[in-house]
Design a protein around this motif. Sequence first.
Motif, short mmCIF file in Angstrom:
data_model
loop_
_atom_site.label_atom_id
_atom_site.label_comp_id
_atom_site.label_asym_id
_atom_site.label_seq_id
_atom_site.Cartn_x
_atom_site.Cartn_y
_atom_site.Cartn_z
N VAL A 284 0.75 -3.87 -11.24
CA VAL A 284 0.60 -5.09 -10.45
C VAL A 284 1.06 -4.80 -9.02
N LEU A 285 0.17 -5.05 -8.06
CA LEU A 285 0.47 -4.91 -6.63
C LEU A 285 0.33 -6.28 -5.99
N ILE A 286 1.44 -6.83 -5.51
CA ILE A 286 1.45 -8.12 -4.83
C ILE A 286 1.39 -7.86 -3.33
N ILE A 287 0.41 -8.46 -2.65
CA ILE A 287 0.18 -8.23 -1.22
C ILE A 287 0.39 -9.56 -0.50
N GLN A 288 1.35 -9.61 0.42
CA GLN A 288 1.70 -10.85 1.11
C GLN A 288 1.42 -10.73 2.61
N ASP A 289 0.67 -11.69 3.15
CA ASP A 289 0.41 -11.78 4.58
C ASP A 289 1.65 -12.37 5.27
N CYS A 290 2.23 -11.60 6.20
CA CYS A 290 3.43 -12.03 6.92
C CYS A 290 3.18 -12.14 8.42
N ARG A 318 4.26 -1.78 -14.39
CA ARG A 318 4.77 -1.17 -13.16
C ARG A 318 4.47 -2.11 -12.00
N ILE A 319 5.31 -2.09 -10.97
CA ILE A 319 5.26 -3.10 -9.91
C ILE A 319 5.37 -2.43 -8.55
N ASN A 320 4.76 -3.08 -7.55
CA ASN A 320 4.98 -2.74 -6.14
C ASN A 320 4.60 -3.97 -5.33
#
Length: 583
Positions: A284-290, A318-320
């Motif tokens: 799982v890849l969490i992508i956040q706009d900052c 697995r995480i990032n």
Amino acid sequence: MTVMQAQGGVNLEARQPWIRAALFVLALLISLALHSVLMLDIPVLPPIHPPASPMRPSLPVVMETVRPVPVEQAYEQPDTFRPENPDAFEAIEPLQKTLLADLQASTEAAPFEPSGPAEAEAPLPETRPDPLDYRQEILQIEKFTAEVELERLPRRVVPALPRVEGAPDITFPSSSEAVAAAAAFAGGSGAKVPGMSVVTQAEPPAEAVVELVKQNDPTDAERLQEQSGALDETAADITQVEPIEQILAVDVTTYRATDEDVLYFELSISRAGAEALPVLPKDVLIIQDCSESITRTKLGFFKEGILDYLRTLTIYDRINIMRYSDTPDLCFEEWAPVTEETLAQAARFTQNMRARGQTDLFTPLQQVLKHHQPGGRPMIAVLMTDGRPTMGTVASSDIIANFSRQNQGRISVFTVGAGDRVNTFLLDLLGHNNRGGAWIMPLRDEIPAAVRRTARELSQPVLAHLDYHFSGDSAAEVYPGTLTHLYLDRPLRLVGRAPLGQKNVVLQIVGDSGPIRRDMVFQLDLAGAGDGGEGIRREWVMQKIYKLINDHLASGRVEILREIRDLSIRHNVPLPYGTDFPM
């Protein structure tokens, strides 16, 4: 103290209230007497008025002359000049002529004063041209990629020879005399060989060769038998595929349109009961706009959702986490196993997110492609953004087309957005084209619930990289063309359109369950299915529009836009995305 003294003190305290009352009455009488004396003896003071100011005599007003005051014309800002507006030249051309005439008149009226003699200047040093470098003027072939021996052979024009239908360009065998003559000519013996002598002196003739080939052709019965044998599977062709349709259920609903001779149907695939496929470990890849376009309040809702998402991961995952604005930044250099330490580090990374900088979306997506690792683990990327890039590649069509072409369905992409400024075109198509979907909320305070729903539905993948096939006699048009992974808590849906006379279809779906290849085959009874309402047709039209939009992004053909518009008008389905997709 004696008894008499104690009694005297008690009597004194008992008499104190009467003494205080008497003193108060005495003071009141004295005050009244003093006020009466003052009112009778002091005379009444007259009222005080300010002294009156002397009035000045008014002077008569005499009007001597009347002069008109010129009214200055207000300056009007001219309209912004636009090249596509020819009317703007009508006001500019007379003004240019007037300015040129005034400039010429003022120049002629000015007195001419000849300038003094110029002093002799030192001669400039003589410049010599640079010597010609012939290496810059000559193109030289340094490496030959084609042989030039044919240039040494003599060329001659020969008359056109009659062509034989179906004959090969060169026919063998040839006569020994023609071969010897050709060999002598190639060796430089000076023999004169007529053009095309090897072909024209061939034995047997080309006509005989064609007839011989036709004699060896298989008959129609032999050709049919050969084609039938090609369809039969051999032991080497059979792959190890395990059936799983017994633990899955398919719900079929249909809609028969009164204005069309077609039948619309929808398939919903979910688990049949408690028995389930083994859940696959996932990346799982969490992508956040900052970036600055994500306000501090909205980013706070996203951070709350990310923390809830982390709680749904298992020890087999697995995480990032990636945050980006003008440049991407990762929480871990590589995929991190889910432990207490890594979850705590991911939580700190999330809490430190700040909204600042511009938005470059395409560069983080390129980094996402580098995180895919071949194997049995499905990779899920969850992108949280408003979809409004401000730097780098900013065109939504280019971002969707380039990333989808490079991804090839390997990474499943889901998008989450909220608010009235979300680029729904980018978020929808980015998920639709990459085995995912989109959750777009109208209000920003709904973001945490949307992220929790995403985590819940994607928590248990059981079948990855799905492909589906319908039976060969089916004329159904089914969408979407690319399926998401199969999740236990997220039904898999397909919508299709078939001829009205088609009663049933056979559907096969094949996917990966780790190293094992599994499939499910369902025979669907369209004639006996329940009524699903007109919403099935509207969903089919939307999926068809998705497909046409992708065709337009790939080819750029204008007629596809007309087909999208006609499809929307014919079925009364509003066009999606508004100004985000130019129609």
